[in-house]
Design a protein around this motif. Structure first.
Motif, PDB file in Angstrom:
ATOM      1  N   LEU A 151       0.840  -1.202   0.000  1.00 29.52           N
ATOM      2  CA  LEU A 151       0.000   0.000   0.000  1.00 29.52           C
ATOM      3  C   LEU A 151       0.871   1.246   0.000  1.00 29.52           C
ATOM      4  O   LEU A 151       1.777   1.374   0.829  1.00 29.52           O
ATOM      5  N   THR A 152       0.585   2.182  -0.883  1.00 26.93           N
ATOM      6  CA  THR A 152       1.331   3.437  -0.958  1.00 26.93           C
ATOM      7  C   THR A 152       0.373   4.594  -1.206  1.00 26.93           C
ATOM      8  O   THR A 152      -0.543   4.477  -2.022  1.00 26.93           O
ATOM      9  N   THR A 153       0.599   5.701  -0.501  1.00 25.56           N
ATOM     10  CA  THR A 153      -0.106   6.951  -0.760  1.00 25.56           C
ATOM     11  C   THR A 153       0.865   7.939  -1.383  1.00 25.56           C
ATOM     12  O   THR A 153       1.927   8.206  -0.807  1.00 25.56           O
ATOM     13  N   VAL A 154       0.538   8.449  -2.559  1.00 26.51           N
ATOM     14  CA  VAL A 154       1.350   9.469  -3.229  1.00 26.51           C
ATOM     15  C   VAL A 154       0.578  10.774  -3.126  1.00 26.51           C
ATOM     16  O   VAL A 154      -0.434  10.973  -3.796  1.00 26.51           O
ATOM     17  N   SER A 155       1.045  11.657  -2.258  1.00 27.78           N
ATOM     18  CA  SER A 155       0.248  12.822  -1.887  1.00 27.78           C
ATOM     19  C   SER A 155       1.170  13.974  -1.518  1.00 27.78           C
ATOM     20  O   SER A 155       2.357  13.763  -1.229  1.00 27.78           O
ATOM     21  N   PRO A 156       0.674  15.218  -1.527  1.00 28.53           N
ATOM     22  CA  PRO A 156       1.519  16.369  -1.179  1.00 28.53           C
ATOM     23  C   PRO A 156       2.241  16.176   0.146  1.00 28.53           C
ATOM     24  O   PRO A 156       1.662  15.672   1.122  1.00 28.53           O
ATOM     25  N   ALA A 157       3.494  16.600   0.180  1.00 29.44           N
ATOM     26  CA  ALA A 157       4.333  16.385   1.361  1.00 29.44           C
ATOM     27  C   ALA A 157       3.726  16.996   2.621  1.00 29.44           C
ATOM     28  O   ALA A 157       3.882  16.460   3.718  1.00 29.44           O
ATOM     29  N   ARG A 158       3.014  18.105   2.462  1.00 34.41           N
ATOM     30  CA  ARG A 158       2.457  18.801   3.632  1.00 34.41           C
ATOM     31  C   ARG A 158       1.400  17.968   4.346  1.00 34.41           C
ATOM     32  O   ARG A 158       1.039  18.256   5.490  1.00 34.41           O
ATOM     33  N   PHE A 159       0.869  16.920   3.703  1.00 34.29           N
ATOM     34  CA  PHE A 159      -0.173  16.100   4.310  1.00 34.29           C
ATOM     35  C   PHE A 159       0.380  14.913   5.108  1.00 34.29           C
ATOM     36  O   PHE A 159      -0.383  14.167   5.705  1.00 34.29           O
ATOM     37  N   ALA A 160       1.687  14.742   5.105  1.00 31.57           N
ATOM     38  CA  ALA A 160       2.282  13.625   5.845  1.00 31.57           C
ATOM     39  C   ALA A 160       2.010  13.776   7.335  1.00 31.57           C
ATOM     40  O   ALA A 160       2.295  14.808   7.936  1.00 31.57           O
ATOM     41  N   GLU A 180       3.989  19.591  -6.469  1.00 28.82           N
ATOM     42  CA  GLU A 180       2.865  18.977  -7.173  1.00 28.82           C
ATOM     43  C   GLU A 180       2.854  19.273  -8.664  1.00 28.82           C
ATOM     44  O   GLU A 180       2.175  18.589  -9.426  1.00 28.82           O
ATOM     45  N   SER A 181       3.592  20.280  -9.085  1.00 33.25           N
ATOM     46  CA  SER A 181       3.654  20.584 -10.511  1.00 33.25           C
ATOM     47  C   SER A 181       4.632  19.670 -11.253  1.00 33.25           C
ATOM     48  O   SER A 181       4.669  19.668 -12.489  1.00 33.25           O
ATOM     49  N   ASP A 182       5.421  18.904 -10.514  1.00 38.95           N
ATOM     50  CA  ASP A 182       6.379  17.977 -11.116  1.00 38.95           C
ATOM     51  C   ASP A 182       5.660  16.666 -11.418  1.00 38.95           C
ATOM     52  O   ASP A 182       5.738  15.698 -10.659  1.00 38.95           O
ATOM     53  N   HIS A 183       4.955  16.649 -12.532  1.00 44.70           N
ATOM     54  CA  HIS A 183       4.166  15.469 -12.874  1.00 44.70           C
ATOM     55  C   HIS A 183       5.040  14.258 -13.146  1.00 44.70           C
ATOM     56  O   HIS A 183       4.662  13.122 -12.827  1.00 44.70           O
ATOM     57  N   ALA A 184       6.215  14.457 -13.709  1.00 49.40           N
ATOM     58  CA  ALA A 184       7.090  13.328 -14.012  1.00 49.40           C
ATOM     59  C   ALA A 184       7.478  12.583 -12.733  1.00 49.40           C
ATOM     60  O   ALA A 184       7.495  11.341 -12.709  1.00 49.40           O
ATOM     61  N   ALA A 185       7.780  13.331 -11.672  1.00 51.09           N
ATOM     62  CA  ALA A 185       8.147  12.692 -10.410  1.00 51.09           C
ATOM     63  C   ALA A 185       6.959  11.931  -9.832  1.00 51.09           C
ATOM     64  O   ALA A 185       7.102  10.788  -9.370  1.00 51.09           O
ATOM     65  N   ARG A 186       5.801  12.545  -9.849  1.00 57.73           N
ATOM     66  CA  ARG A 186       4.614  11.861  -9.316  1.00 57.73           C
ATOM     67  C   ARG A 186       4.318  10.584 -10.091  1.00 57.73           C
ATOM     68  O   ARG A 186       3.975   9.554  -9.511  1.00 57.73           O
ATOM     69  N   ILE A 187       4.428  10.675 -11.400  1.00 56.14           N
ATOM     70  CA  ILE A 187       4.157   9.499 -12.226  1.00 56.14           C
ATOM     71  C   ILE A 187       5.176   8.400 -11.937  1.00 56.14           C
ATOM     72  O   ILE A 187       4.820   7.224 -11.806  1.00 56.14           O
ATOM     73  N   SER A 208      -5.517  20.114  -7.758  1.00 59.09           N
ATOM     74  CA  SER A 208      -5.518  21.420  -8.415  1.00 59.09           C
ATOM     75  C   SER A 208      -6.891  21.813  -8.948  1.00 59.09           C
ATOM     76  O   SER A 208      -7.245  23.000  -8.973  1.00 59.09           O
ATOM     77  N   LEU A 209      -7.673  20.840  -9.397  1.00 56.80           N
ATOM     78  CA  LEU A 209      -8.993  21.154  -9.957  1.00 56.80           C
ATOM     79  C   LEU A 209      -9.908  21.757  -8.893  1.00 56.80           C
ATOM     80  O   LEU A 209     -10.636  22.721  -9.147  1.00 56.80           O
ATOM     81  N   ASP A 210      -9.869  21.201  -7.705  1.00 53.27           N
ATOM     82  CA  ASP A 210     -10.693  21.695  -6.603  1.00 53.27           C
ATOM     83  C   ASP A 210     -10.289  23.110  -6.218  1.00 53.27           C
ATOM     84  O   ASP A 210     -11.147  23.988  -6.030  1.00 53.27           O
ATOM     85  N   HIS A 211      -8.985  23.370  -6.111  1.00 53.89           N
ATOM     86  CA  HIS A 211      -8.515  24.699  -5.735  1.00 53.89           C
ATOM     87  C   HIS A 211      -8.945  25.735  -6.764  1.00 53.89           C
ATOM     88  O   HIS A 211      -9.380  26.839  -6.416  1.00 53.89           O
ATOM     89  N   THR A 212      -8.843  25.379  -8.040  1.00 56.36           N
ATOM     90  CA  THR A 212      -9.240  26.308  -9.084  1.00 56.36           C
ATOM     91  C   THR A 212     -10.742  26.561  -9.050  1.00 56.36           C
ATOM     92  O   THR A 212     -11.205  27.700  -9.200  1.00 56.36           O
ATOM     93  N   ARG A 228      -7.684  20.179 -18.167  1.00 55.88           N
ATOM     94  CA  ARG A 228      -6.811  19.682 -19.232  1.00 55.88           C
ATOM     95  C   ARG A 228      -5.515  19.120 -18.652  1.00 55.88           C
ATOM     96  O   ARG A 228      -5.011  18.071 -19.109  1.00 55.88           O
ATOM     97  N   ARG A 229      -4.972  19.782 -17.638  1.00 60.89           N
ATOM     98  CA  ARG A 229      -3.748  19.280 -17.008  1.00 60.89           C
ATOM     99  C   ARG A 229      -4.009  17.968 -16.272  1.00 60.89           C
ATOM    100  O   ARG A 229      -3.189  17.041 -16.318  1.00 60.89           O
ATOM    101  N   VAL A 230      -5.144  17.868 -15.597  1.00 65.01           N
ATOM    102  CA  VAL A 230      -5.501  16.633 -14.906  1.00 65.01           C
ATOM    103  C   VAL A 230      -5.667  15.490 -15.905  1.00 65.01           C
ATOM    104  O   VAL A 230      -5.224  14.358 -15.676  1.00 65.01           O
TER     105      VAL A 230
END
Length: 378
Positions: A151-160, A180-187, A208-212, A228-230
């Motif tokens: 099991l792994t959660t990939v999520s913003p560091a601030r939520f740890a 969070e803008s580094d999509h390559a790292a997340r992927i 990002s969609l929710d914030h916008t 589109r980014r999502v």
């Protein structure tokens, strides 16, 4: 502007197609005994669960041209219902625990703190409060980890280590995302986690969609650009996964734009605050707390003021209507004595929460825009 009222509340389909059914259905798909797949998922040894905060099924349908990958999946996919309230803290906890809001007790963006009786903000939390104080039940992630699933959660560091992360998602290894803008790292992190172990489940969170939507409105050009980014992120995640992995994409709630001329500000209508000891929730679904002898009067007063604009139910009425699914008796007192869920595109605002006055897009109620979320499998 013509006022449009939702005909009836969309009551969550707990046990037959709600967010709380996603991880149990995945567990059955992984071949683990004791779990039931009510969603009809394909069998697979590896799953990635991508949660797009603020992605409603009807919001996606209205912007189909901006999300070709997601739209292609929607043509063969389905929809789920968020729990009540249709808000992030409740939905994420339903996903991670496999429990209904009435069972896990995270019954809103804010609600009565079970420890001190004050107001608990489920996103901000508070110092000294343990996740176990609020959500003591075993999570679905913990159960899967004990069964040998990676099991792994990939999520913003601030939520740890935050209260919500621990209450909803404990049991999974936390992979922090500093940028969070580094999509390559997340992927890359998501694909690596999906390839680990004989069976794996990865939870990938995108916000990002929710914030916008909150800041600009879901009907705005900025929201469509975020979509589109999502869409590109989801497409690229799918392409990077192991061949035997499946990707499931859903949202925690949809969104409705609430014009300021539809707002009701509690402090401007003195009778609304009468005998209310605590005001919680959010603009689209307020939870009111009162002394037992005042509950009926508070409910009647809010019904008189809001009329057809809102569904106003007492706690017992909402439980009987299955808004919260099965309710653990230990959790019942957290639910507002009176629930005020908006039927139109308005909101109930309070000057005690001034940051909320900057919102355009909102959610929390039981309208179709807010409650229906996509079930997309790639």
């Amino acid at each position: 502007m013509t006022e449009v009222l939702a005909a009836a509340p969309i009551v969550p389909t707990y046990g037959a197609g709600a967010l709380s059914d996603v991880v149990p259905s995945m567990a059955a798909s992984l071949g683990l005994p004791g779990w039931t797949d009510v969603l009809g998922l394909p069998e697979a040894p590896r799953w990635v669960l991508m949660l797009v905060d603020g992605l409603g099924d009807l919001n996606l349908a209205a912007a189909a041209a901006d999300a070709p990958f997601l739209t292609s999946l929607r043509e063969t996919g389905g929809a789920l219902t968020a729990g009540v309230p249709s808000t992030t803290a409740t939905s994420i906890t339903s996903l991670g625990t496999g429990l209904t809001p009435g069972q896990h007790g995270m019954v809103g963006y804010s609600f009565r703190n079970p420890v001190d009786g004050g107001l608990l903000n489920a996103l901000a939390w508070q110092d000294g409060l343990s996740a176990y104080d609020v959500q003591p039940r075993l999570t679905a992630f913990e159960r899967l980890a004990r069964a040998g699933v990676a099991l792994t959660t990939v999520s913003p560091a601030r939520f740890a280590g935050t209260g919500l992360t621990e209450a909803a998602l404990r049991g999974a290894r936390f992979q922090p995302v500093p940028d969070e803008s580094d999509h390559a790292a997340r992927i890359g992190w998501t694909a690596d986690a999906a390839a680990s172990g004989q069976r794996s489940l990865v939870y990938l969170y995108e916000r990002s969609l929710d914030h916008t939507g909150h800041g600009q409105g879901w009907g705005s050009p900025q929201w469509r650009e975020a979509l589109r980014r999502v869409d590109a992120l989801a497409r690229d995640v799918r392409a990077a996964l192991p061949a035997d992995a499946r990707l499931l994409i859903t949202g925690d709630h949809g969104m409705i734009d609430a014009p300021r001329d539809r707002w009701v500000i509690v402090e401007d209508v003195p009778e609304l605050g009468a005998e209310v000891t605590l005001l919680a929730g959010e603009g689209r679904l307020r939870q009111l707390y009162a002394r037992p002898e005042h509950v009926a009067a508070v409910a009647d007063r809010w019904r008189d003021v809001l009329g057809e604009r809102a569904w106003v139910l007492t706690r017992d009425e909402a439980i009987d209507a299955d808004w919260f699914g099965p309710v653990d008796g230990r959790m019942a007192s957290r639910i507002g004595d009176v629930l005020v869920a908006m039927r139109d595109d308005g909101a109930v605002m309070t000057r005690t929460q001034p940051r909320e006055f900057g919102l355009v897009g909102m959610h929390g109620s039981l309208t179709e825009l807010e409650t229906r979320v996509p079930l997309l499998v790639a």
